[in-house]
Design a protein around this motif. Structure first.
Motif, mmCIF file in Angstrom:
data_model
loop_
_atom_site.group_PDB
_atom_site.id
_atom_site.type_symbol
_atom_site.label_atom_id
_atom_site.label_comp_id
_atom_site.label_asym_id
_atom_site.label_seq_id
_atom_site.Cartn_x
_atom_site.Cartn_y
_atom_site.Cartn_z
ATOM 1 N N ALA A 1 -7.661 -38.430 70.629
ATOM 2 C CA ALA A 1 -6.714 -37.594 71.364
ATOM 3 C C ALA A 1 -7.334 -37.048 72.649
ATOM 4 C CB ALA A 1 -6.224 -36.459 70.476
ATOM 5 N N ALA A 2 -8.508 -36.442 72.524
ATOM 6 C CA ALA A 2 -9.178 -35.916 73.711
ATOM 7 C C ALA A 2 -9.585 -37.050 74.651
ATOM 8 C CB ALA A 2 -10.399 -35.096 73.308
ATOM 9 N N GLY A 3 -10.034 -38.177 74.072
ATOM 10 C CA GLY A 3 -10.441 -39.311 74.897
ATOM 11 C C GLY A 3 -9.287 -39.887 75.689
ATOM 12 N N ALA A 4 -8.128 -40.038 75.051
ATOM 13 C CA ALA A 4 -6.970 -40.594 75.748
ATOM 14 C C ALA A 4 -6.373 -39.611 76.736
ATOM 15 C CB ALA A 4 -5.914 -41.031 74.738
ATOM 16 N N THR A 5 -6.415 -38.315 76.418
ATOM 17 C CA THR A 5 -5.929 -37.315 77.374
ATOM 18 C C THR A 5 -6.770 -37.339 78.646
ATOM 19 O OG1 THR A 5 -5.033 -35.892 75.626
ATOM 20 C CG2 THR A 5 -5.544 -34.840 77.736
ATOM 21 N N ALA A 6 -8.069 -37.583 78.506
ATOM 22 C CA ALA A 6 -8.933 -37.712 79.686
ATOM 23 C C ALA A 6 -8.466 -38.869 80.565
ATOM 24 C CB ALA A 6 -10.378 -37.920 79.252
ATOM 25 N N PHE A 7 -8.132 -40.006 79.949
ATOM 26 C CA PHE A 7 -7.646 -41.162 80.703
ATOM 27 C C PHE A 7 -6.272 -40.899 81.316
ATOM 28 C CE2 PHE A 7 -10.016 -44.075 77.489
ATOM 29 C CZ PHE A 7 -11.199 -43.911 78.183
ATOM 30 N N ALA A 8 -5.396 -40.269 80.539
ATOM 31 C CA ALA A 8 -3.993 -40.133 80.935
ATOM 32 C C ALA A 8 -3.745 -39.009 81.923
ATOM 33 C CB ALA A 8 -3.126 -39.912 79.697
ATOM 34 N N ALA A 9 -4.564 -37.941 81.851
ATOM 35 C CA ALA A 9 -4.295 -36.760 82.662
ATOM 36 C C ALA A 9 -5.482 -36.276 83.475
ATOM 37 C CB ALA A 9 -3.797 -35.621 81.765
ATOM 38 N N GLY A 10 -6.657 -36.866 83.292
ATOM 39 C CA GLY A 10 -7.792 -36.540 84.140
ATOM 40 C C GLY A 10 -8.504 -35.256 83.812
ATOM 41 N N VAL A 11 -8.326 -34.741 82.575
ATOM 42 C CA VAL A 11 -9.000 -33.506 82.192
ATOM 43 C C VAL A 11 -9.752 -33.704 80.885
ATOM 44 C CG1 VAL A 11 -7.294 -32.041 83.342
ATOM 45 C CG2 VAL A 11 -7.017 -32.580 80.917
ATOM 46 N N LYS A 12 -10.854 -32.991 80.743
ATOM 47 C CA LYS A 12 -11.553 -32.902 79.465
ATOM 48 C C LYS A 12 -10.843 -31.853 78.613
ATOM 49 C CE LYS A 12 -15.586 -35.298 80.210
ATOM 50 N NZ LYS A 12 -16.253 -36.258 79.305
ATOM 51 N N THR A 13 -10.622 -32.177 77.347
ATOM 52 C CA THR A 13 -9.984 -31.218 76.461
ATOM 53 C C THR A 13 -10.652 -31.275 75.095
ATOM 54 O OG1 THR A 13 -7.851 -30.386 75.676
ATOM 55 C CG2 THR A 13 -8.174 -32.782 75.625
ATOM 56 N N TYR A 14 -10.173 -30.450 74.164
ATOM 57 C CA TYR A 14 -10.789 -30.363 72.838
ATOM 58 C C TYR A 14 -10.270 -31.475 71.927
ATOM 59 C CZ TYR A 14 -6.334 -28.080 71.673
ATOM 60 O OH TYR A 14 -5.001 -27.789 71.505
ATOM 61 N N ASN A 15 -11.054 -31.824 70.930
ATOM 62 C CA ASN A 15 -10.661 -32.860 69.990
ATOM 63 C C ASN A 15 -9.357 -32.487 69.285
ATOM 64 O OD1 ASN A 15 -12.945 -34.258 70.683
ATOM 65 N ND2 ASN A 15 -13.968 -34.052 68.712
#
Length: 375
Positions: free
Chosen positions: A85-99
């Motif tokens: 989830a966090a890995g794909a959010t980084a790709f999709a939205a350009g931000v680091k987030t929590y697992n």
């Protein structure tokens, strides 16, 4: 501990100082702006998983067709080891987030994903997966939720999304819901034509405003169970459909179950899924080479299983063990994810931007930079 900038700099210099010399005649090396972007994600795939294709595939792996290669650090905002989830959010939205976070920042606020950003520019979009289309990776490209486990909520968001084409499993989150909603009806109200039996041909869907395929209750069957070339066919169909107006498109296609093979420490499951994904790479590169206006980026959210192509351990007549370097024995060190750096392969106009060592959320920003979609 997180990677230090100084270490990264040394690695970049040592690995990529001669990056401009390793180019073949069919590789696009100009700064031409791509009109289309195809992002291929092999969930749970590190370098050893990729390497397995070189030993277990009966033909030359399509990974060999890339000349521009980089590495990403996949750590999430709070953990050294990311989840999907966090890995794909980084790709999709350009931000680091929590697992566990889908389409939200570390402070839980919604972040605009690439599909939302470009849909207003008349750029068509699509997502494909071999698990449920509501699973963490595809969901991060159209949904926003504090937890990846909220798949019924994610399903609602897909019916309301800007996505033009999708294919995968997860039917039960749309037609067999705890709240009793019939989201197949909602899809129709929102101008989606959704097929729950099989992939159509292009002629059948050409006139549809939006198209979706939900072809299993949960995840799609494994390759060993007879899934066949679903991922290749769905990706080719998605490309043809999204490209019908020649207005530009973005497509994310995921080989989801490489990750599940890693979690299960099941080498045959993992390798069969990796080879299937490599076949998809071949189909996509064939299109990109012919088209000339398409950027292809191939990467993974993280590595799963601590997978290693070890030498086979054998015993001599006297009982002493030894390593037989003529025979590979795939092994695992964990049933979870690992923090290893992940390769990035890029082809087409703008592909040089993806050389080097950088953070996973830079993939998003690099795509926007080379396409000018953010302007």
């Amino acid at each position: 501990m997180k990677l230090k900038n100084s270490i990264i700099s040394v690695v970049v210099i040592s690995m990529f100082s001669c990056k401009t010399t390793n180019v073949t005649s069919n590789e696009v090396t100009s700064n031409k702006t791509p009109k289309n972007v195809i992002l291929l994600i092999s969930d749970g795939t590190g370098l050893s998983q990729i390497s397995s294709a070189f030993y277990y595939k009966n033909s030359t792996p399509n990974y060999t067709r890339f000349k521009n290669v980089g590495l990403i650090n996949t750590s999430s905002s709070r953990q050294d080891i990311t989840d999907s989830a966090a890995g794909a959010t980084a790709f999709a939205a350009g931000v680091k987030t929590y697992n566990g976070a889908v389409g939200v920042a570390d402070d839980s606020t919604h972040v605009e994903n690439i599909i939302e950003l470009i849909s207003s520019k008349n750029i068509k979009t699509g997502v494909i997966a071999t698990l449920a289309i509501t699973h963490a990776t595809p969901a991060s490209f159209y949904a926003h939720t504090l937890s990846r486990d909220s798949q019924e909520e994610i399903a609602v968001q897909l019916t309301q999304s800007k996505v033009d084409f999708f294919a995968g499993g997860g039917l039960k989150f749309f037609d067999n819901r705890k709240d009793g909603q019939d989201l197949l009806k909602t899809f129709k109200e929102n101008q989606f034509d959704v097929n729950t039996s099989s992939l159509s041909d292009f002629a059948t869907i050409k006139s549809s405003k939006k198209v979706g395929f939900l072809l299993s209750k949960e995840g799609m069957p494994t390759m060993e169970e007879g899934r066949g070339d679903f991922l290749s066919k769905a990706t080719e169909l998605g490309i043809e459909y999204l490209n019908k107006d020649n207005s530009g498109f973005f497509l994310m296609s995921e080989g989801s179950q490489i990750d599940w093979g890693g979690h299960a420490n099941n080498a045959s499951w993992l390798i069969s899924e990796l080879i299937d994904f490599d076949n998809v790479i071949g189909k996509v590169l064939d299109f990109a080479e012919k088209d000339g206006n398409t950027l292809v980026v191939v990467t993974s959210d993280h590595e799963t299983g601590g997978f290693t192509l070890s030498a086979k351990r054998k015993k001599r007549e006297n009982g002493r063990e030894y390593n037989d370097y003529s025979e590979i024995d795939p092994t695992f060190s964990t049933g979870g994810h690992s923090a290893t750096l992940i390769p990035v392969f890029a082809y087409g106009p703008g592909s040089e931007e993806f050389i080097g060592v950088y953070e996973n959320n830079d993939i998003f920003h690099k795509i926007l930079k080379v396409t000018n979609w953010e302007k």
